[in-house]
Design a protein around this motif. Structure first.
Motif, PDB file in Angstrom:
ATOM      1  N   LYS A 145       0.719  -1.072   0.121  1.00  0.00           N
ATOM      2  CA  LYS A 145       0.157  -0.113   0.119  1.00  0.00           C
ATOM      3  C   LYS A 145       0.917   1.306   0.099  1.00  0.00           C
ATOM      4  CE  LYS A 145      -4.024  -1.783  -0.147  1.00  0.00           C
ATOM      5  NZ  LYS A 145      -4.793  -1.485  -1.213  1.00  0.00           N
ATOM      6  N   LEU A 146       1.925   1.332   0.838  1.00  0.00           N
ATOM      7  CA  LEU A 146       2.843   2.458   0.759  1.00  0.00           C
ATOM      8  C   LEU A 146       3.473   2.591  -0.716  1.00  0.00           C
ATOM      9  CD1 LEU A 146       4.340   4.686   2.407  1.00  0.00           C
ATOM     10  CD2 LEU A 146       6.068   2.888   3.083  1.00  0.00           C
ATOM     11  N   THR A 147       3.894   1.482  -1.289  1.00  0.00           N
ATOM     12  CA  THR A 147       4.598   1.539  -2.693  1.00  0.00           C
ATOM     13  C   THR A 147       3.448   2.092  -3.641  1.00  0.00           C
ATOM     14  OG1 THR A 147       5.962  -0.353  -2.216  1.00  0.00           O
ATOM     15  CG2 THR A 147       5.667   0.218  -4.445  1.00  0.00           C
TER      16      THR A 147
ATOM     17  N   ILE B  56       1.657   6.578  -6.946  1.00  0.00           N
ATOM     18  CA  ILE B  56       0.524   7.746  -7.389  1.00  0.00           C
ATOM     19  C   ILE B  56       1.219   9.229  -7.013  1.00  0.00           C
ATOM     20  CG2 ILE B  56      -1.877   8.683  -6.740  1.00  0.00           C
ATOM     21  CD1 ILE B  56      -2.613   5.778  -6.114  1.00  0.00           C
ATOM     22  N   LEU B  57       1.915   9.462  -5.939  1.00  0.00           N
ATOM     23  CA  LEU B  57       2.256  10.856  -5.583  1.00  0.00           C
ATOM     24  C   LEU B  57       3.390  11.079  -6.667  1.00  0.00           C
ATOM     25  CD1 LEU B  57       2.290  12.990  -3.548  1.00  0.00           C
ATOM     26  CD2 LEU B  57       4.020  11.811  -2.248  1.00  0.00           C
ATOM     27  N   CYS B  58       4.293  10.395  -7.123  1.00  0.00           N
ATOM     28  CA  CYS B  58       5.333  10.670  -8.037  1.00  0.00           C
ATOM     29  C   CYS B  58       4.684  11.086  -9.202  1.00  0.00           C
ATOM     30  CB  CYS B  58       6.270   9.510  -8.037  1.00  0.00           C
ATOM     31  SG  CYS B  58       7.281   9.177  -6.800  1.00  0.00           S
ATOM     32  N   GLU B  59       3.866  10.333  -9.761  1.00  0.00           N
ATOM     33  CA  GLU B  59       2.782  10.506 -10.942  1.00  0.00           C
ATOM     34  C   GLU B  59       2.435  11.830 -10.928  1.00  0.00           C
ATOM     35  OE1 GLU B  59      -0.354   8.671 -14.010  1.00  0.00           O
ATOM     36  OE2 GLU B  59       0.035   7.389 -12.242  1.00  0.00           O
ATOM     37  N   GLN B  60       1.708  12.180  -9.926  1.00  0.00           N
ATOM     38  CA  GLN B  60       0.973  13.634  -9.845  1.00  0.00           C
ATOM     39  C   GLN B  60       1.924  14.559 -10.061  1.00  0.00           C
ATOM     40  OE1 GLN B  60      -1.200  13.350  -6.067  1.00  0.00           O
ATOM     41  NE2 GLN B  60      -2.884  12.162  -7.037  1.00  0.00           N
ATOM     42  N   ILE B  61       3.187  14.523  -9.096  1.00  0.00           N
ATOM     43  CA  ILE B  61       4.289  15.643  -9.416  1.00  0.00           C
ATOM     44  C   ILE B  61       4.717  15.483 -10.482  1.00  0.00           C
ATOM     45  CG2 ILE B  61       6.752  16.114  -8.554  1.00  0.00           C
ATOM     46  CD1 ILE B  61       5.818  14.627  -5.800  1.00  0.00           C
ATOM     47  N   SER B  62       5.057  14.553 -11.416  1.00  0.00           N
ATOM     48  CA  SER B  62       5.604  14.582 -12.976  1.00  0.00           C
ATOM     49  C   SER B  62       4.424  15.483 -13.580  1.00  0.00           C
ATOM     50  CB  SER B  62       5.904  13.142 -13.181  1.00  0.00           C
ATOM     51  OG  SER B  62       4.666  12.357 -13.266  1.00  0.00           O
ATOM     52  N   ARG B  63       3.321  15.100 -13.407  1.00  0.00           N
ATOM     53  CA  ARG B  63       2.056  15.704 -14.244  1.00  0.00           C
ATOM     54  C   ARG B  63       2.214  17.307 -13.877  1.00  0.00           C
ATOM     55  NH1 ARG B  63      -3.250  11.896 -13.691  1.00  0.00           N
ATOM     56  NH2 ARG B  63      -2.397  10.220 -15.064  1.00  0.00           N
ATOM     57  N   ILE B  64       2.454  17.666 -12.578  1.00  0.00           N
ATOM     58  CA  ILE B  64       2.457  19.110 -12.440  1.00  0.00           C
ATOM     59  C   ILE B  64       3.571  19.831 -13.086  1.00  0.00           C
ATOM     60  CG2 ILE B  64       2.751  20.727 -10.563  1.00  0.00           C
ATOM     61  CD1 ILE B  64       1.182  18.926  -8.794  1.00  0.00           C
ATOM     62  N   LYS B  65       4.741  19.219 -12.807  1.00  0.00           N
ATOM     63  CA  LYS B  65       6.135  19.617 -13.705  1.00  0.00           C
ATOM     64  C   LYS B  65       5.835  19.827 -15.182  1.00  0.00           C
ATOM     65  CE  LYS B  65       9.517  18.109 -10.397  1.00  0.00           C
ATOM     66  NZ  LYS B  65      10.569  17.442 -10.129  1.00  0.00           N
TER      67      LYS B  65
END
Length: 273
Positions: free
Chosen positions: A256-258, A263-272
């Motif tokens: 679950k942590l992975t 998901i958090l990394c994907e959201q950050i890459s979309r924001i960039k």
């Protein structure tokens, strides 16, 4: 004189006009030809530029499609692995819960219901066979035959209080027959059981001091030589289900942590982007 001069002027004008008309027409034709050539060059150049741009776009789209396919394959593989890991963790948790249930209704219940909780030392006073007890053993399907076993009675003195009490082997022997120290398994051969009980009696006579467990409320007339399920047995039995439960919970938590971090990394890459 005027006629000659006018004639010369007219002839010169006519010859100049004849020479100038083809040159002008040729100039006009050459200008038209050069304009058409320029237009053709510009059109072909624009067409070539558009073709190169479209080819580049096609190559970029193909590369992007391959990247998307690779990402989808990777995501699918990761998802399958995560599902297997979660299934493994849940299976381990379920197995540990079942083991807890089985142990609680057998060992833990017997340990908690036992009243012989305090440990002390006892002095052996007497050890002798007092009688023969009838018993029955199985000789097959729906077949029972009778036999006998000797009843060994042992009296001890509790060193902590000085009380004289009967000694039993464990909780099962005390429940089967509180008068006898040991209740052997009923067999056809009576001599084997008699020899076994006599050997136990001789061993107890040689040991004057033995460990024993007694009831601190002094409501029982018996003390036990050993407990059926002691603290060590309970601890070792609960250790493995506890380890299985902890490992299963860790596996599920790590998966679950992975997933959350991905998901958090994907959201950050979309924001960039």
């Amino acid at each position: 004189m005027r006629s000659v001069s006018s004639w010369l002027t007219e002839s010169l004008c006519s010859s100049f006009g004849r020479l100038s008309q083809p040159s002008i027409s040729s100039a006009l034709e050459s200008g038209r030809h050069s304009g058409a050539t320029g237009r053709m060059f510009l059109w072909s150049g624009a067409k070539g530029a558009q073709g190169s741009v479209s080819e580049r776009r096609t190559i970029y789209q193909k590369i992007r499609e391959y990247d998307i396919l690779d990402k989808r394959k990777t995501v699918t593989a990761l998802k399958a692995g995560e599902d297997r890991a979660i299934l493994l963790g849940l299976s381990m948790i379920l197995f540990s819960v079942m083991m807890y249930f089985v142990l609680c209704i057998t060992m833990v219940r017997s340990y908690s219901d036992s009243v012989w909780t305090e440990e002390s030392s006892c002095t052996v006073l007497n050890s002798s066979v007092i009688s023969e007890i009838n018993c029955s053993y199985s000789c097959g399907s729906e077949c029972w035959k009778s036999s006998r076993y000797p009843c060994l009675q042992v009296y001890v003195s509790l060193n902590s209080s000085g009380r004289v009490l009967r000694l039993s082997h464990n909780e099962e022997a005390q429940e089967a027959n509180p008068e006898c120290f040991y209740v052997p398994k009923c067999r056809k051969d009576h001599a084997v059981m008699h020899t076994l009980v006599l050997n136990i009696s001789e061993q107890l006579k040689t040991q004057h001091q033995v460990p024993c467990y007694y009831d601190p409320s002094e409501q029982q007339d018996n003390v036990l030589l050993t407990r059926l399920y002691g603290r060590g047995a309970i601890f070792s039995s609960l250790l493995w289900p506890t380890c299985t439960l902890v490992m299963g919970m860790l596996i599920v938590a790590m998966v679950k942590l992975t997933q959350y971090l991905s998901i958090l990394c994907e959201q950050i890459s979309r924001i960039k982007r």
